[in-house]
Design a protein around this motif. Structure first.
Motif, PDB file in Angstrom:
ATOM      1  N   LYS A  79       0.729  -1.209  -0.029  1.00 19.40           N
ATOM      2  CA  LYS A  79       0.096  -0.240  -0.039  1.00 19.40           C
ATOM      3  C   LYS A  79       0.650   1.163  -0.094  1.00 19.40           C
ATOM      4  N   ILE A  80       1.964   1.166   0.605  1.00 19.43           N
ATOM      5  CA  ILE A  80       2.846   2.543   0.976  1.00 19.43           C
ATOM      6  C   ILE A  80       3.714   2.505  -0.231  1.00 19.43           C
ATOM      7  N   VAL A  81       4.529   1.549  -0.624  1.00 14.93           N
ATOM      8  CA  VAL A  81       5.558   1.612  -1.272  1.00 14.93           C
ATOM      9  C   VAL A  81       5.251   1.376  -2.861  1.00 14.93           C
ATOM     10  N   LEU A  82       4.628   0.529  -3.235  1.00 17.51           N
ATOM     11  CA  LEU A  82       4.340  -0.018  -4.476  1.00 17.51           C
ATOM     12  C   LEU A  82       3.825   1.085  -5.551  1.00 17.51           C
ATOM     13  N   PRO A  83       2.952   1.894  -4.995  1.00 17.64           N
ATOM     14  CA  PRO A  83       2.543   3.044  -5.868  1.00 17.64           C
ATOM     15  C   PRO A  83       3.493   4.198  -6.314  1.00 17.64           C
ATOM     16  N   ALA A  84       4.693   4.136  -5.649  1.00 16.64           N
ATOM     17  CA  ALA A  84       5.600   5.212  -5.822  1.00 16.64           C
ATOM     18  C   ALA A  84       7.028   4.426  -6.429  1.00 16.64           C
ATOM     19  N   ALA A  85       6.792   3.139  -6.851  1.00 17.81           N
ATOM     20  CA  ALA A  85       8.026   2.305  -7.297  1.00 17.81           C
ATOM     21  C   ALA A  85       8.698   2.986  -8.239  1.00 17.81           C
ATOM     22  N   THR A  86       7.789   3.228  -9.610  1.00 15.30           N
ATOM     23  CA  THR A  86       8.702   3.876 -10.459  1.00 15.30           C
ATOM     24  C   THR A  86       9.671   5.039 -10.296  1.00 15.30           C
ATOM     25  N   GLN A  87       9.185   5.715  -9.204  1.00 15.24           N
ATOM     26  CA  GLN A  87       9.969   7.168  -9.096  1.00 15.24           C
ATOM     27  C   GLN A  87      11.218   6.776  -8.022  1.00 15.24           C
ATOM     28  N   LEU A  88      10.976   5.415  -7.523  1.00 11.04           N
ATOM     29  CA  LEU A  88      12.268   5.087  -6.463  1.00 11.04           C
ATOM     30  C   LEU A  88      13.339   4.375  -7.076  1.00 11.04           C
ATOM     31  N   VAL A  89      13.306   3.923  -8.470  1.00 16.87           N
ATOM     32  CA  VAL A  89      14.216   3.538  -8.943  1.00 16.87           C
ATOM     33  C   VAL A  89      15.574   4.451  -9.271  1.00 16.87           C
ATOM     34  N   PHE A  90      16.558   4.027  -8.811  1.00 18.06           N
ATOM     35  CA  PHE A  90      17.801   4.698  -8.790  1.00 18.06           C
ATOM     36  C   PHE A  90      18.196   5.322 -10.384  1.00 18.06           C
ATOM     37  N   ARG A  91      18.958   6.227 -10.137  1.00 17.57           N
ATOM     38  CA  ARG A  91      19.374   7.028 -11.624  1.00 17.57           C
ATOM     39  C   ARG A  91      20.223   6.119 -12.236  1.00 17.57           C
ATOM     40  N   GLY A  92      20.110   5.742 -13.435  1.00 15.48           N
ATOM     41  CA  GLY A  92      20.763   5.197 -14.125  1.00 15.48           C
ATOM     42  C   GLY A  92      20.494   3.610 -14.372  1.00 15.48           C
ATOM     43  N   VAL A  93      19.582   3.274 -13.466  1.00 18.00           N
ATOM     44  CA  VAL A  93      19.351   1.680 -13.668  1.00 18.00           C
ATOM     45  C   VAL A  93      18.530   1.295 -14.827  1.00 18.00           C
ATOM     46  N   PHE A  94      17.777   1.702 -15.370  1.00 19.82           N
ATOM     47  CA  PHE A  94      16.937   1.447 -16.450  1.00 19.82           C
ATOM     48  C   PHE A  94      18.199   1.110 -17.748  1.00 19.82           C
ATOM     49  N   ASP A  95      18.981   2.207 -18.042  1.00 25.43           N
ATOM     50  CA  ASP A  95      19.786   2.309 -19.038  1.00 25.43           C
ATOM     51  C   ASP A  95      20.891   1.356 -18.743  1.00 25.43           C
ATOM     52  N   GLY A  96      21.281   1.057 -17.577  1.00 28.01           N
ATOM     53  CA  GLY A  96      22.384   0.240 -17.316  1.00 28.01           C
ATOM     54  C   GLY A  96      22.153  -1.360 -17.428  1.00 28.01           C
ATOM     55  N   LEU A  97      20.832  -1.635 -17.051  1.00 31.15           N
ATOM     56  CA  LEU A  97      20.510  -2.855 -17.064  1.00 31.15           C
ATOM     57  C   LEU A  97      20.201  -3.275 -18.382  1.00 31.15           C
ATOM     58  N   GLN A  98      19.777  -2.360 -19.351  1.00 27.72           N
ATOM     59  CA  GLN A  98      19.950  -2.581 -20.752  1.00 27.72           C
ATOM     60  C   GLN A  98      20.971  -2.881 -21.508  1.00 27.72           C
ATOM     61  N   SER A  99      22.014  -2.027 -20.821  1.00 26.61           N
ATOM     62  CA  SER A  99      23.215  -2.004 -21.511  1.00 26.61           C
ATOM     63  C   SER A  99      23.959  -3.189 -21.187  1.00 26.61           C
ATOM     64  N   LEU A 100      23.780  -3.915 -19.686  1.00 30.10           N
ATOM     65  CA  LEU A 100      24.466  -5.300 -19.603  1.00 30.10           C
ATOM     66  C   LEU A 100      23.842  -6.175 -20.530  1.00 30.10           C
ATOM     67  N   ARG A 101      22.414  -6.221 -20.587  1.00 26.54           N
ATOM     68  CA  ARG A 101      21.852  -7.022 -21.391  1.00 26.54           C
ATOM     69  C   ARG A 101      22.078  -7.045 -22.892  1.00 26.54           C
ATOM     70  N   ASP A 102      22.225  -6.061 -23.381  1.00 30.01           N
ATOM     71  CA  ASP A 102      22.599  -5.996 -24.606  1.00 30.01           C
ATOM     72  C   ASP A 102      24.010  -6.540 -24.921  1.00 30.01           C
ATOM     73  N   GLU A 103      25.055  -6.495 -23.986  1.00 35.10           N
ATOM     74  CA  GLU A 103      26.257  -6.899 -24.029  1.00 35.10           C
ATOM     75  C   GLU A 103      26.401  -8.445 -23.465  1.00 35.10           C
ATOM     76  N   GLY A 104      25.232  -9.146 -23.407  1.00 39.17           N
ATOM     77  CA  GLY A 104      25.078 -10.656 -23.362  1.00 39.17           C
ATOM     78  C   GLY A 104      25.253 -11.327 -21.877  1.00 39.17           C
ATOM     79  N   PHE A 105      25.217 -10.170 -20.640  1.00 43.23           N
ATOM     80  CA  PHE A 105      25.022 -10.696 -19.610  1.00 43.23           C
ATOM     81  C   PHE A 105      23.810 -11.081 -19.061  1.00 43.23           C
ATOM     82  N   LEU A 106      23.700 -12.016 -18.277  1.00 43.52           N
ATOM     83  CA  LEU A 106      22.525 -12.627 -17.814  1.00 43.52           C
ATOM     84  C   LEU A 106      22.334 -11.875 -16.617  1.00 43.52           C
ATOM     85  N   LEU A 107      21.081 -11.322 -16.083  1.00 41.55           N
ATOM     86  CA  LEU A 107      20.814 -10.577 -14.980  1.00 41.55           C
ATOM     87  C   LEU A 107      19.834 -11.440 -14.198  1.00 41.55           C
ATOM     88  N   ALA A 108      20.137 -11.303 -12.691  1.00 42.62           N
ATOM     89  CA  ALA A 108      19.457 -11.636 -11.803  1.00 42.62           C
ATOM     90  C   ALA A 108      19.088 -10.968 -10.467  1.00 42.62           C
TER      91      ALA A 108
END
Length: 220
Positions: A79-108
């Motif tokens: 109730k408290i945290v999930l509605p704000a989850a997208t605003q809580l993602v740290f700067r650079g996470v979306f692009d960084g994860l995509q970069s790692l995946r594009d370079e062939g890393f498996l992510l977990a």
């Protein structure tokens, strides 16, 4: 050769520690328990919920009060945290994860959250599809800092320890990595401070997610 980057969740991918503190306080209020200061609660982040509540309350993990707190925590967190989850993602996470995946890393993800809460937070934050596997504290017999979570990820993804790295903001993450034979990247923007992280001897210590991506290439 498969390469893998394993991430902690709270304080590493998502700035949820503040929400966790608020959730703890809301649970205590529902049970008419005395308030607990924020630093005490933050000091338990990275531990499984039963261990965290037991430590904060000063009781054993098998105390019925701990079970009641855990029961209330999950819907309260949603109730408290999930509605704000997208605003809580740290700067650079979306692009960084995509970069790692594009370079062939498996992510977990290897988290001290129960799997249902971890899946819900990752989904609400728009991150779930980035990861091949997520393991929660209730899916292993010994959660972090024990290496079991990390070893489970390696088995599931077919990755050798020397080709994997663990990324986290607490000493629990770094100790898990050491126990599993993996390299480790400590991030300074989460729960544990620099001195605490250095005490666990991480392979790398970084202060941004962009630096996590760079270090991952060096570690694997």
């Amino acid at each position: 050769m498969n390469r893998c980057v394993i991430f902690d969740l709270d304080g590493t991918l998502v700035d949820s520690p503040r929400g966790i503190v608020t959730t703890f306080a809301a649970v205590f209020a529902q049970l008419d328990l005395p308030t607990v200061d924020s630093p005490t609660i933050r000091g338990t982040i990275g531990l499984p919920l039963p261990s965290a509540f037991a430590k904060v309350l000063g009781v054993s993990e098998d105390d019925p009060l701990v079970a009641r707190c855990v029961e209330l925590y999950q819907p309260t967190f949603r109730k408290i945290v999930l509605p704000a989850a997208t605003q809580l993602v740290f700067r650079g996470v979306f692009d960084g994860l995509q970069s790692l995946r594009d370079e062939g890393f498996l992510l977990a993800v290897a988290t001290s959250k129960f799997i249902a809460n971890a899946e819900a937070l990752l989904t609400a934050a728009g991150l779930r599809e980035e990861f091949a596997f997520v393991v929660g504290a209730d899916q292993v017999s010994k959660p972090k800092p024990d290496p079991e979570s990390g070893l489970l990820v390696l088995r599931r993804l077919g990755v050798a320890p020397q080709n994997a790295v663990m990324v986290g903001d607490t000493t629990h993450d770094i100790h898990m990595a050491h126990g599993a034979g993996m390299a480790s990247i400590g991030v300074t923007y989460g729960v544990h401070n620099v001195d605490q992280l250095l005490s666990a001897n991480p392979t790398w210590l970084v202060d941004s997610f962009a630096a996590v991506v760079a270090a991952a290439h060096e570690c694997t």
